[in-house]
Design a protein around this motif. Structure first.
Motif, PDB file in Angstrom:
ATOM      1  N   TYR A   1     -64.716 108.463  20.562  1.00  0.00           N
ATOM      2  CA  TYR A   1     -65.250 109.786  20.892  1.00  0.00           C
ATOM      3  C   TYR A   1     -65.420 109.962  22.397  1.00  0.00           C
ATOM      4  N   ILE A   2     -65.912 108.884  23.066  1.00  0.00           N
ATOM      5  CA  ILE A   2     -66.092 108.974  24.521  1.00  0.00           C
ATOM      6  C   ILE A   2     -64.748 109.248  25.187  1.00  0.00           C
TER       7      ILE A   2
ATOM      8  N   ARG B   1     -49.051 104.096  10.137  1.00  0.00           N
ATOM      9  CA  ARG B   1     -48.594 105.355  10.723  1.00  0.00           C
ATOM     10  C   ARG B   1     -49.720 106.359  10.903  1.00  0.00           C
ATOM     11  N   LYS B   2     -50.589 106.485   9.905  1.00  0.00           N
ATOM     12  CA  LYS B   2     -51.563 107.568   9.982  1.00  0.00           C
ATOM     13  C   LYS B   2     -52.975 107.087  10.333  1.00  0.00           C
TER      14      LYS B   2
ATOM     15  N   PHE C   1     -59.897 100.634  10.999  1.00  0.00           N
ATOM     16  CA  PHE C   1     -58.762 101.295  11.624  1.00  0.00           C
ATOM     17  C   PHE C   1     -58.787 102.797  11.403  1.00  0.00           C
ATOM     18  N   ASP C   2     -59.556 103.211  10.403  1.00  0.00           N
ATOM     19  CA  ASP C   2     -59.523 104.625  10.057  1.00  0.00           C
ATOM     20  C   ASP C   2     -60.785 105.354  10.492  1.00  0.00           C
ATOM     21  N   ARG C   3     -61.702 104.603  11.134  1.00  0.00           N
ATOM     22  CA  ARG C   3     -62.978 105.223  11.498  1.00  0.00           C
ATOM     23  C   ARG C   3     -63.029 105.426  13.003  1.00  0.00           C
TER      24      ARG C   3
ATOM     25  N   TYR D   1     -56.964 101.856  18.451  1.00  0.00           N
ATOM     26  CA  TYR D   1     -57.564 100.874  19.355  1.00  0.00           C
ATOM     27  C   TYR D   1     -58.064  99.679  18.552  1.00  0.00           C
ATOM     28  N   ALA D   2     -58.659  99.971  17.376  1.00  0.00           N
ATOM     29  CA  ALA D   2     -59.161  98.887  16.523  1.00  0.00           C
ATOM     30  C   ALA D   2     -57.995  98.039  16.026  1.00  0.00           C
TER      31      ALA D   2
END
Lengths: 295, 307, 257
Positions: free
Chosen positions: B20-21, C80-81, B12-14, C86-87
């Protein structure tokens, strides 16, 4: 008794109202027809007076004898050049801009400014576009009077046509489809590529055909940027000048002495034929789309 | 469980490739979007750049706007007054609106409120096709069909006049005004019609008392856009007005418009000469006027949408 | 609310307030949704139920003017952050009130999400498509016309297609937002049976305007009313009359709404 007079009075009023309504309806129909009929008469005149000079030879030979005889091939080819190059510039740019406005743009002040700019771009007089083309492309960027300078001018002038029609076709795709995709974790671009664009592409094409028609007819913007009254040679590339059909009509109608009457009529007929054909194509395509519902 | 959470957190954080596209596309289409602004500014800047020399040399605003003498090629003392040109543009545009407003409004009402089914579709298609006829073809029509017609009908020496160009321009502007006016009528919610009809009003009462007042902003917008169109039209006016610098007394006078002056003279001037720069100054003037017209039309039309 | 299992709650929401522009749509919500439960949200229209679901999968970023305050944790991760929403969304299946069959073939509808995840192998896709459609009780009806447009199916079929699509995501949690609005009673019953089965492997949040549906399916229920979470409790207890707020029992017993 009282009852029946009342009924009678009412039906009398109804009759009068119906007569008024019929009167107005006829009046408005008349106005509509008065708008259309003169134009049809004019078109008819063009056809009658112009068809005499139409032939395969007319389309595919060069003008001769000081443009008083011969055909219109260099002008026709020049228009193909100008329109193609203009489309190569304006279609990608316009479609991209429409994608931004329809799919990415937040509802804020700079989106409003973009929309305002599009409206203004469409409203700026064509001769001012021509001045811009001269100042920017011919002189500042040093393209000289060339197909490139003229097509850039045409492209910028007709950009709003592409943007507006593309945006309309994008927005005709229901928002629920986008939300469904986003909810599955698709990015905006994945959603656009897989669902929105495939369902808008025919509508976009309709707009592009319309733009071909618009660009073909434009005269003022190319007069000083790349189109010449007469050239003894055909253009070889985008840095050459060229003749153009629209300007050719202006030239044979006003600038050349002793032109036989049928010649400018022939040129006008070819020009309007191309334009109306494109528009009819676009309309037919649109109706076909409407009949083929996908949701 | 802890490992699952860790991989999730990482996922979720990557930013991945698709992220990027998407951002790249967003950047590209944003640039395309603001290109419209760049072009409008560009038009203003480049036209001003070419014309600015004139503004700082012999330019006098009062002479420019108030003198009827446009004599840029006078050897002794060239004068650059656009009053007669403004009069030419205004008279042609004015007459065009006299022609176009009632007819396009009438046509819009018929198409929008009376016509149904096939008739309606056919009329709409015809109007759309009319709007597509190129201005140079209209000019040619003015020159070779209207001109002899006017000479015959009114027994005047010249048919290339305000009347000719006004009718041509009216016919040109009418289709566009018709579609915009029809949109404005269509934007009036059906419940207005239903409410009025429920009160026993007939159709023409509904139209005059309910729909036209409710659509008046949109209709005004249509008229303004028509005015803008007439103001900026070049080829048709060039070919149909007779191109004589003149403050017209009647519709049988020849005139010359702002746009056509540029079109007719730009080719004959040397780049950077006062005459050349004066033509660009007319261009700035045209740009500003149409800018104001379009802006007001947009504000008025948007006004109804926000209601 | 004390968690009854050892696992962290699927969703933990604290002091959530949702706004459109400056207008609050829902305020002061705190609740937890536990693993493998069907969690019900009931309440009349405009209670803020749909807005609540929207911020849980962070669709607020795709909605003009929508914002929220407060904390939302998904599997213990504060959403939140997060950078890649999308994931996050790909782990959450959503079924809308009105069915949305994408204007793609039935097959492509269901293969949409697996393809997003990079699964392109035909055999694997076939398998996911068949499995998802079967579980959504649609396979038998469409297996011979997987090429036809999903957007042209009947309303009830489209709703099951939407469910199949959500299942093809292999989601951690499934949101159902008043799914039975556009569906006939028989299909509703079929879908309800499917949900009971699905509960074994995933968490489900069921937003419904049918209180009896909540009673049939959910273990715990939240009652939303006019932008406020009135209360959260065990469904059965609620229906037995054990409520903290009289408005809840009024609504459940059909005195308004």
């Amino acid at each position: 008794m009282k009852h029946s007079t009342q009924m009678f009075a009412e039906s009398d009023l109804n009759n009068r109202n119906r007569r008024y309504e019929q009167l107005f309806k006829t009046l408005f129909l008349l106005m509509t027809l008065l708008l259309i009929i003169p134009v049809l008469v004019i078109l008819g005149t063009l056809i009658v007076k112009g068809s005499g000079s139409l032939s395969i030879e007319f389309l595919f030979t060069e003008p001769t004898n000081g443009m008083t005889e011969g055909g219109i091939f260099p002008a026709l080819l020049g228009t193909v050049w100008l329109v193609s190059v203009a489309l190569l510039i304006s279609v990608p740019l316009g479609v991209a801009a429409a994608i931004y406005l329809s799919e990415y743009a937040p509802d804020n002040w700079y989106t409003r400014i973009i929309n305002l700019a599009i409206i203004n771009l469409a409203g700026v007089p064509s001769i001012v576009h021509a001045l811009f083309g001269v100042g920017a492309f011919v002189i500042f960027f040093g393209f000289g009077t060339s197909i490139l300078a003229a097509s850039l001018t045409l492209a910028i002038m007709t950009l709003p046509v592409v943007i507006v029609s593309t945006r309309e076709s994008l927005q005709a795709v229901p928002h629920a489809f986008r939300e469904a995709c986003w909810n599955m974790g698709a990015t905006r671009w994945q959603t656009i590529r897989k669902v929105v664009l495939p369902n808008a592409v025919s509508g976009i094409l309709t707009g592009v055909i319309l733009e071909v028609s618009r660009t073909t007819g434009e005269t003022a913007p190319i007069m000083f940027t790349g189109a010449a009254f007469f050239l003894p040679y055909l253009p070889q590339g985008i840095f050459d000048q060229t003749m153009a059909l629209s300007l050719h009509l202006f030239v044979v109608a006003t600038q050349v002495p002793n032109v036989p009457e049928s010649l400018p009529y022939g040129v006008a007929l070819v020009l309007i034929g191309i334009v109306l054909l494109m528009n009819t194509l676009s309309i037919a395509f649109r109706m076909h789309l409407r009949s083929k519902k996908k949701w | 469980m802890a490992t699952t959470k860790a991989t999730e957190q990482l996922d979720f954080d990557r930013y991945n490739q698709e992220w990027y596209i998407d951002k790249l596309v967003q950047g590209v289409v944003f640039l395309a979007g603001i290109s419209a602004i760049v072009f409008v500014l560009g038009i203003f800047i480049f036209v001003t750049m070419e014309g600015i020399g004139f503004l700082f040399k012999d330019f006098s605003l009062s002479q420019f706007l108030l003198s009827p003498w446009w004599e840029p090629t006078d050897d002794d003392k060239p004068t650059y007054g656009i009053l007669a040109l403004i009069a030419g543009t205004a008279s042609v545009t004015g007459l065009a609106m006299v022609v176009a407003i009632p007819f396009s409004l009438g046509a819009a009402i018929y198409i929008g409120e009376f016509a149904t089914g096939k008739t309606r579709e056919t009329l709409k298609v015809l109007v759309e096709l009319l709007a597509a006829i190129p201005s140079v073809v209209w000019g040619f029509i003015g020159l070779s069909i209207m001109n002899p017609l006017i000479i015959d009908l009114f027994d005047v020496p010249v048919g290339l006049t305000v009347l000719n160009a006004g009718i041509i321009l009216g016919l040109m502007a009418a289709p566009i005004m018709t579609s915009i006016a029809e949109d404005a009528l269509k934007a009036v919610p059906d419940r207005y019609r239903e409410a009025a009809e429920a009160l026993g009003a007939t159709r023409w009462q509904v139209i005059f008392k309910t729909i036209l007042p409710a659509a008046k902003n949109g209709l005004l917008g249509a008229v303004l856009l028509g005015v803008g169109r007439g103001f900026g039209e070049t080829m048709a006016v060039l070919m149909a007005t007779g191109h004589a610098i003149n403050i017209p007394d009647s519709i049988f006078d020849s005139v010359r418009a702002l746009t056509t002056t540029i079109a007719a003279e730009l080719g004959e001037t040397a780049v950077g000469s006062p005459h050349y720069e004066a033509l660009f100054t007319i261009g700035i003037f045209l740009f500003l006027i149409t800018f104001i017209i379009n802006l007001s039309a947009d504000l008025i039309v948007r006004g109804i949408r926000n209601q | 609310m004390v968690s009854q299992t050892e696992k962290p709650p699927k969703f933990s929401v604290k002091d959530l307030t949702i706004r459109y522009g400056t207008t609050p749509a829902l305020s002061g919500v705190s609740l937890e949704v536990e693993e493998n439960e069907i969690f019900g949200i009931i309440g009349p229209a405009n209670a803020g139920k749909t807005s609540f679901l929207k911020v849980l999968n962070r669709m607020d970023t795709m909605t003009e003017g929508m914002s929220y305050e407060g904390e939302i944790e998904f599997n213990g991760i504060n959403t939140r952050k997060l950078r890649n929403l999308y994931a996050l969304r790909s782990r959450i299946g959503v079924v809308f009130p009105l069915p949305v069959g994408l204007p793609l073939s039935i097959y492509d509808n269901v293969a949409f999400s697996p393809r997003l995840r990079g699964i392109n192998e035909k055999k694997r896709l076939d398998q996911i498509v068949e499995q998802s459609l079967t579980r959504a009780a649609l396979w038998d009806e469409v297996k011979d016309r997987l090429d036809s447009l999903g957007s042209l199916l009947s309303g009830g079929q489209q709703q099951r297609l939407t469910i199949a699509r959500a299942l093809s995501q292999d989601p951690d949690i499934l949101f159902l937002d008043e799914f039975s609005i556009a569906v006939d009673p028989v299909t509703t019953m079929r879908i309800e049976d499917v949900l009971v089965e699905l509960k074994q492997e995933m968490t489900i949040i069921l937003v419904t305007n049918l209180v009896q549906q909540a009673r049939r399916l959910t273990r715990r229920t939240a009652f939303f009313l006019s932008g406020e979470c009135v209360e959260v409790g065990e469904t059965e207890a609620m229906f037995a009359g054990d409520v903290k707020d009289s408005r809840t029992s009024d609504y459940i017993e059909g005195r308004f709404g």
